[in-house]
Design an enzyme around this catalytic site. Structure first.
Site, PDB file in Angstrom:
ATOM      1  CB  SER A   1      -0.926  -0.002   1.216  1.00 54.76           C
ATOM      2  OG  SER A   1      -0.207  -0.092   2.415  1.00 54.76           O
ATOM      3  CB  CYS A   2       2.854   2.783  -2.673  1.00 52.61           C
ATOM      4  SG  CYS A   2       1.678   3.050  -4.012  1.00 52.61           S
ATOM      5  N   GLY A   3       0.249   4.187  -1.096  1.00 50.40           N
ATOM      6  CA  GLY A   3      -0.434   5.429  -0.797  1.00 50.40           C
ATOM      7  C   GLY A   3      -0.837   6.235  -2.010  1.00 50.40           C
TER       8      GLY A   3
END
Length: 278
Positions: free
Chosen positions: A113-115
């Site tokens: 979940s890199c954002g």
């Protein structure tokens, strides 16, 4: 749900040419499908422990909800034959969030979940960050205590030697929460979710992480309202620039005896040499 499983393998010696059977613990990595208000939003690869914390932190990092808007997370296992178990996590957000969910919803599988999932264009990926209003009061000695606590508390890391950890300490360096995952972004999302769900004020402490400092970690820390981020490895240039723009205190290459202060928003930083020149 287990964070690790044991596999059978063989150990081969370079010097003697001998081979012997061995059992080895590896971290579990599984797909976690996140559904918001009945809409499939994302499928992330993560270690399937503390999924409720992960989903909470992920939604905050995505900007889909505020801390008080995330309801209960229902987690359902889904068997996938020889590939093991996946998970569907369902959560409801306020109706006024629905248009944003629909706009950015998509079906895709990410590494972690890199954002910036579901975002198109450079401008959207680097959208402005809020400026932190509170400065960290943690001393270098408190940070060192936090590093020691982080090292001692990594149960999954000790077992597998293949995971990242994110810990939250109060300003005296006492560890209040720790989360682990195969992905550094996931570990931080889990930690932020744990703070929210546990009622811990993120402004009253700092984060210590077992990874390099990428810009996504800076952004997740800022959006969570945490004033200080400490990592054991070096930052990227974008991480430095984003931290400065948001008034985030950032310390990197943190070891037992020293650390590098990249940005320090406290008044005592006069005369300090930044790691990257502006």
């Amino acid at each position: 749900m287990n964070g690790a499983q044991t596999i059978r393998l063989s150990r081969n010696s370079y010097r003697t040419g001998t081979e012997e059977a061995e059992r080895f613990a590896v971290p579990v990595e599984a797909p976690i499908a996140i559904e918001t208000n009945g809409i499939a939003y994302a499928v992330m690869m993560a270690t399937p422990i503390e999924i409720e914390d992960f989903v909470t932190g992920f939604l905050l990092a995505e900007g889909l909800a505020a801390a008080g808007e995330i309801g209960d997370v229902a987690v359902h296992p889904v068997e996938n034959g020889e590939w093991g178990t996946g998970y569907v996590a369902r959560v409801n957000l306020p109706p006024e969030r629905l248009s944003l969910i629909i706009e950015r919803a998509r079906r895709r599988t990410g590494d972690s979940s890199c954002g910036i999932c579901g975002i198109e264009g450079v401008e959207a990926a680097l959208r402005p960050l809020p400026t932190l209003s509170r400065q960290s009061a943690a001393s270098p000695e408190a940070i060192r205590r936090g590093l020691d606590a982080l090292d001692a508390a990594q149960r999954l890391g000790r077992e597998t030697r293949a995971t990242h950890a994110a810990a939250f300490c109060n300003e005296e360096g006492m560890l209040l929460a720790i989360r682990e995952d195969v992905g550094r972004h996931n570990a931080l999302d889990k930690l932020v979710g744990a703070l929210v769900r546990g009622g811990i004020d993120p402004a009253q402490g700092f984060v210590v992480m077992t990874s390099r400092c990428s810009y996504e970690l800076v952004e997740k820390t800022v959006r969570a309202g945490i004033p200080l981020l400490v990592t054991i490895s070096a930052p990227t240039d974008l991480a430095v620039r984003r931290a400065r723009a948001a008034a985030l205190s950032l310390c990197v290459v943190a070891r037992d005896d020293a650390m590098l202060v990249v940005t320090d928003t406290q008044p005592s930083d006069e005369g300090a040499t930044p790691l990257v020149e502006p």
